[in-house]
Write a protein that holds these residues in place. Structure first.
Motif, mmCIF file in Angstrom:
data_model
loop_
_atom_site.group_PDB
_atom_site.id
_atom_site.type_symbol
_atom_site.label_atom_id
_atom_site.label_comp_id
_atom_site.label_asym_id
_atom_site.label_seq_id
_atom_site.Cartn_x
_atom_site.Cartn_y
_atom_site.Cartn_z
ATOM 1 N N SER A 55 -0.690 2.587 -1.089
ATOM 2 C CA SER A 55 0.092 3.803 -0.902
ATOM 3 C C SER A 55 -0.183 4.497 0.424
ATOM 4 C CB SER A 55 -0.152 4.781 -2.055
ATOM 5 O OG SER A 55 -1.435 5.376 -1.914
ATOM 6 N N PRO A 106 0.547 5.428 4.016
ATOM 7 C CA PRO A 106 1.864 5.389 4.659
ATOM 8 C C PRO A 106 2.032 4.190 5.599
ATOM 9 C CG PRO A 106 1.039 7.623 4.645
ATOM 10 C CD PRO A 106 -0.067 6.757 4.078
ATOM 11 N N GLY A 107 3.115 3.457 5.399
ATOM 12 C CA GLY A 107 3.438 2.313 6.240
ATOM 13 C C GLY A 107 2.890 0.987 5.756
ATOM 14 N N HIS A 108 1.887 1.019 4.890
ATOM 15 C CA HIS A 108 1.233 -0.233 4.506
ATOM 16 C C HIS A 108 2.077 -1.078 3.547
ATOM 17 C CE1 HIS A 108 -3.148 0.913 5.737
ATOM 18 N NE2 HIS A 108 -2.247 1.336 6.602
ATOM 19 N N ARG A 109 2.718 -0.394 2.589
ATOM 20 C CA ARG A 109 3.558 -1.166 1.668
ATOM 21 C C ARG A 109 4.703 -1.824 2.430
ATOM 22 N NH1 ARG A 109 6.422 1.013 -3.931
ATOM 23 N NH2 ARG A 109 6.981 -1.059 -4.714
ATOM 24 N N GLU A 110 5.280 -1.056 3.341
ATOM 25 C CA GLU A 110 6.386 -1.575 4.145
ATOM 26 C C GLU A 110 5.932 -2.759 4.998
ATOM 27 O OE1 GLU A 110 5.501 1.502 3.741
ATOM 28 O OE2 GLU A 110 7.254 2.509 2.876
#
Ligand SMILES: [Cu+2]
Length: 152
Positions: free
Chosen positions: A136, A138-142
């Motif tokens: 979770s 920011p940016g890591h899941r993407e």
């Protein structure tokens, strides 16, 4: 150290004695003022028994983040062999902070803290279903930090 040894050495007789005299509350007041022997021992028996049961039925799954710091988990798919308690041992040896969130149908059911250079255990009560796990931050899941947790 000594305390632990003493507690472990306390056999079933302690439990039997406690159970045997549990009824007469009125007679126990006078002796509790001056001695130091009044430690609480009643919590022990149930605790160890429960741990054994949980270990016997739960699946333990390993999940690790890329140790070099890339935005990736080393596993894309985790599989639990049965529903019930599922434990995920999440390890992040990299200096980049990561966590793991478990989702079912878009709803979070469990999650870890964001950690670096350490590990954390996440457990939840699983049903036979396909769950999603992701980071979770920011940016890591993407960037690709997500996968599927199958519960058979
Ligand atoms: Cu991450």
């Amino acid at each position: 150290m000594k305390k632990t040894a003493t507690l472990l050495a306390l056999p079933l007789t302690a439990i039997v004695l406690l159970a045997g005299c549990g009824g007469d509350d009125s007679s126990s007041d006078s002796s509790s003022t001056d001695t130091s022997t009044g430690t609480t021992q009643t919590e022990q028996p149930s605790g160890s028994a429960n741990e054994d049961k949980a270990a016997a039925q739960g699946d333990v799954l390993e999940l690790s983040a890329d140790p070099s710091g890339a935005l990736a988990y080393e596993q894309k798919t985790l599989t639990a062999e049965q529903p019930g308690k599922v434990q995920i041992d999440f390890t992040n040896d990299s200096p980049v902070g990561h966590d793991v969130v478990i989702e079912q149908d878009g709803k979070k059911v469990a999650g870890s803290s964001v950690i670096t250079g350490s590990s954390e255990v996440v457990s939840f009560d699983a049903k036979a279903d396909d769950y999603t796990f992701y980071c979770s931050v920011p940016g890591h899941r993407e960037a690709g930090m997500e996968g599927t947790l199958k519960v058979k």
